[in-house]
Design an enzyme around this catalytic site. Structure first.
Site, PDB file in Angstrom:
ATOM      1  N   SER A 211       0.841  -1.193   0.000  1.00  0.00           N
ATOM      2  CA  SER A 211       0.000   0.000   0.000  1.00  0.00           C
ATOM      3  C   SER A 211       0.878   1.246   0.000  1.00  0.00           C
ATOM      4  O   SER A 211       2.071   1.180  -0.330  1.00  0.00           O
ATOM      5  CB  SER A 211      -0.927  -0.029   1.222  1.00  0.00           C
ATOM      6  N   ASN A 212       0.324   2.392   0.326  1.00  0.00           N
ATOM      7  CA  ASN A 212       1.102   3.639   0.376  1.00  0.00           C
ATOM      8  C   ASN A 212       0.596   4.504   1.518  1.00  0.00           C
ATOM      9  O   ASN A 212      -0.349   4.144   2.205  1.00  0.00           O
ATOM     10  CB  ASN A 212       1.000   4.355  -0.977  1.00  0.00           C
ATOM     11  N   ARG A 213       1.208   5.674   1.687  1.00  0.00           N
ATOM     12  CA  ARG A 213       0.942   6.474   2.880  1.00  0.00           C
ATOM     13  C   ARG A 213      -0.261   7.409   2.789  1.00  0.00           C
ATOM     14  O   ARG A 213      -0.434   8.262   3.640  1.00  0.00           O
ATOM     15  CB  ARG A 213       2.167   7.352   3.185  1.00  0.00           C
ATOM     16  N   SER A 214      -1.079   7.293   1.763  1.00  0.00           N
ATOM     17  CA  SER A 214      -2.206   8.227   1.631  1.00  0.00           C
ATOM     18  C   SER A 214      -3.164   8.128   2.825  1.00  0.00           C
ATOM     19  O   SER A 214      -3.523   7.041   3.256  1.00  0.00           O
ATOM     20  CB  SER A 214      -2.974   7.898   0.349  1.00  0.00           C
ATOM     21  N   ALA A 278      -4.760   7.511  -4.062  1.00  0.00           N
ATOM     22  CA  ALA A 278      -3.402   7.089  -4.394  1.00  0.00           C
ATOM     23  C   ALA A 278      -3.476   5.608  -4.737  1.00  0.00           C
ATOM     24  O   ALA A 278      -3.323   4.741  -3.872  1.00  0.00           O
ATOM     25  CB  ALA A 278      -2.488   7.333  -3.205  1.00  0.00           C
TER      26      ALA A 278
END
Ligand code: CTP
Length: 398
Positions: A211-214, A278
C-alpha cells in the site's frame, strides 16, 4: 478583518455528556470565526459545565428554562429558533438523540429542535456500546432521513477507558462542517461528483499487503466541499479511518481492481470525476490463500494495475476529469504530461516531499490551456474549494 462566519447566528445545544466541556472550545472557535452564538443547555449538561462559563464566553444569556420568556419578551424557544442560521447540538447524548428522533420535547433544547426552521447538525458523543446499540443507530438513521446532518463519532479512548467509536468529532471537524453548511455557494447544483480517496491495498497473503501512505484526507475534503456547493456526491474510498461526510454516498473498496469497478460502475451517472486516490500502481501476481512462512529470501512478482483515470479518460464524453500527480521531482512537467496522456481537464500536482497525510498541503493546479497556478500552503478544505472553483470555471467554459 472579515471572518468566515461573520453575521451568522448559531444556536449551540449542549447536552449532558462528559464531552460537554469540549462545547466550550467549540463556542470559542465559532465566535472566533465571527459567529454570534446562543447557548442552550439541558439540565444534565449544567452538572458537567457551569452555564456561567458559556455565558461569559458568548456574552449572551444561556437558555435553559422552557417557561422563561427570552430577552425580547417572546416565547423563548419559538423566537430563538426563528432567528438562527444553524442549530448545532454538540455533544448530543443518546438520550437527546432519542428525544429528537421521536419528537419528545420536555426541555428547552428539544423544544427548540421542533420549532426551529434552520439546518440542524448533531455531533453525538457517548460510550462505545451505547453508540453501537441498534436503538441509537436507528434513531440517527431516522434523523438523517429527515435531513438532520449527523457527524460521525471518532474512534479512540473513551471516558470509560474503553477504546472504540463514540468520541465527539474533533473541534476542527465540527467547525469545518458548520462553516460548510453556512457558507456554501450552490454552484455545483445539478452535478454528480464522483471522488476517489485514500490508498488501495494489494494483498500478498491473508495478513500482508502492499500500500502507500495516503490518509484519504484530501479526497474526503473534496467530497465534503462538493456537497457544500450543492452537488450530489459519490465517494469511492480505499481503507481509511475517516468518517463519511454527511449526505455523501460512500462505497468502500480495498484493491485497485475493486476501485476500477466501483468507478466504472458509476461513471455513466457522473458529470465530474476527481481522482484523489493514491492507487497502487502494482499488485502481487499471486495472492497466497494461507499466511506465507518465513524464507531466506523472497521474490515477489508484481503486475501493473489498471489505470482507472486513463480508462475514464478513454470514455470522457462531456465529463470533467480531474487527476492528481504526486511527484518528487519535475513537478510541473510530469503533471503536464499526465494531464495530456489521460485527457484531463485539470491536474493537481503536489510535491510529496513537502508533506503527506497532514491537515494542510501545497499544490500547483494545471489546466489544458497551459495555465499553471501555484497555491500557498492551505488547509485541505481550502484546497478542495480552490480545485472546485476551477472545475466550475471549466464547466462555464472560462
Ligand atoms: N491513477 C489511477 N489509476 C492508477 C494510478 C493512478 O487512476 N492505477 C490516478 C491517480 O488517482 C491520480 C493520477 O492517476 O489522479 C496520477 O497518478 P500518479 O500515480 O501520480 O501517476 P501515474 O500516471 O501512475 O504515473 P507515475 O506513477 O509514473 O508517476
Amino acid at each position: 478583518m472579515t471572518h468566515s462566519l461573520d453575521g451568522k447566528e448559531i444556536i449551540l445545544g449542549v447536552t449532558g455528556s462528559i464531552a460537554a466541556y469540549k462545547a466550550v472550545e467549540i463556542l470559542r472557535e465559532l465566535t472566533g470565526r465571527g459567529a454570534a452564538v446562543t447557548v442552550v443547555m439541558t439540565e444534565s449538561a449544567q452538572r458537567f459545565v457551569s452555564p456561567l462559563t458559556f455565558e461569559t464566553l458568548s456574552r449572551r444569556p444561556i437558555l435553559t428554562d422552557l417557561f422563561a420568556l427570552d430577552y425580547d419578551k417572546q416565547i423563548g424557544h419559538v423566537a430563538t429558533g426563528g432567528r438562527a442560521d444553524l442549530y448545532l447540538i454538540a455533544p448530543a447524548t443518546a438520550n437527546t438523540i432519542a428525544k429528537l428522533a421521536h419528537g419528545i420535547a420536555d426541555d428547552f433544547l428539544t423544544n427548540l429542535y421542533l420549532s426551529c426552521t434552520c439546518p440542524v447538525l448533531l455531533a453525538p458523543a457517548m460510550d462505545r456500546e451505547m453508540y453501537a446499540h441498534p436503538t441509537v443507530q436507528e434513531n440517527l438513521t431516522r434523523l438523517k432521513a429527515r435531513g438532520v446532518h449527523v457527524l460521525e463519532t471518532e474512534y479512540g479512548e473513551l471516558a470509560s477507558g474503553l477504546i472504540g467509536r463514540g468520541r465527539l468529532a474533533d473541534l476542527l471537524t465540527i467547525c469545518g462542517e458548520v462553516e460548510g453548511l453556512l457558507t456554501h455557494q450552490e454552484d455545483l447544483q445539478g452535478e454528480t461528483v464522483l471522488v476517489t480517496a485514500g490508498p488501495t491495498q494489494e494483498p500478498l497473503d491473508p495478513v500482508r499487503f502492499l500500500s502507500n501512505r495516503s490518509s484519504g484526507r484530501m479526497g474526503f475534503a473534496i467530497a465534503q466541499a462538493a456537497r457544500d456547493r450543492g452537488a450530489h456526491v459519490l465517494l469511492v474510498s480505499g481503507p481509511t479511518s475517516l468518517p463519511t461526510p454527511p449526505g455523501v454516498t460512500r462505497t468502500d473498496v480495498t484493491t485497485a481492481e475493486e476501485m476500477l469497478h466501483a468507478v466504472l460502475g458509476q461513471l455513466d451517472a457522473t458529470t465530474i470525476l476527481i481522482m484523489a486516490a493514491a492507487v497502487a500502481d502494482y499488485r502481487p501476481s499471486t495472492h497466497a490463500p494461507k499466511k506465507m512462512k518465513k524464507q531466506e529470501s523472497l521474490t515477489i512478482e508484481l503486475l501493473r494495475n489498471p489505470d482507472i483515470l486513463a480508462e475514464a479518460g478513454r470514455q470522457k464524453e462531456s465529463r470533467i476529469l480531474v487527476g492528481f500527480a504526486a511527484e518528487t521531482e519535475d513537478l510541473v512537467s510530469n503533471a503536464r504530461e499526465k494531464l495530456q496522456k489521460k485527457h484531463l481537464d485539470l491536474i493537481v500536482a503536489n510535491d510529496i516531499r513537502v508533506g503527506f497525510g497532514g491537515e494542510t498541503t501545497r499544490v500547483t493546479i494545471l489546466d489544458r490551456q497551459g495555465q499553471v497556478e501555484e497555491l500557498p500552503e492551505l488547509s485541505k478544505r481550502e484546497v478542495a474549494h480552490q480545485i472546485l472553483d476551477r472545475v466550475v470555471a471549466v464547466r462555464r467554459g472560462d
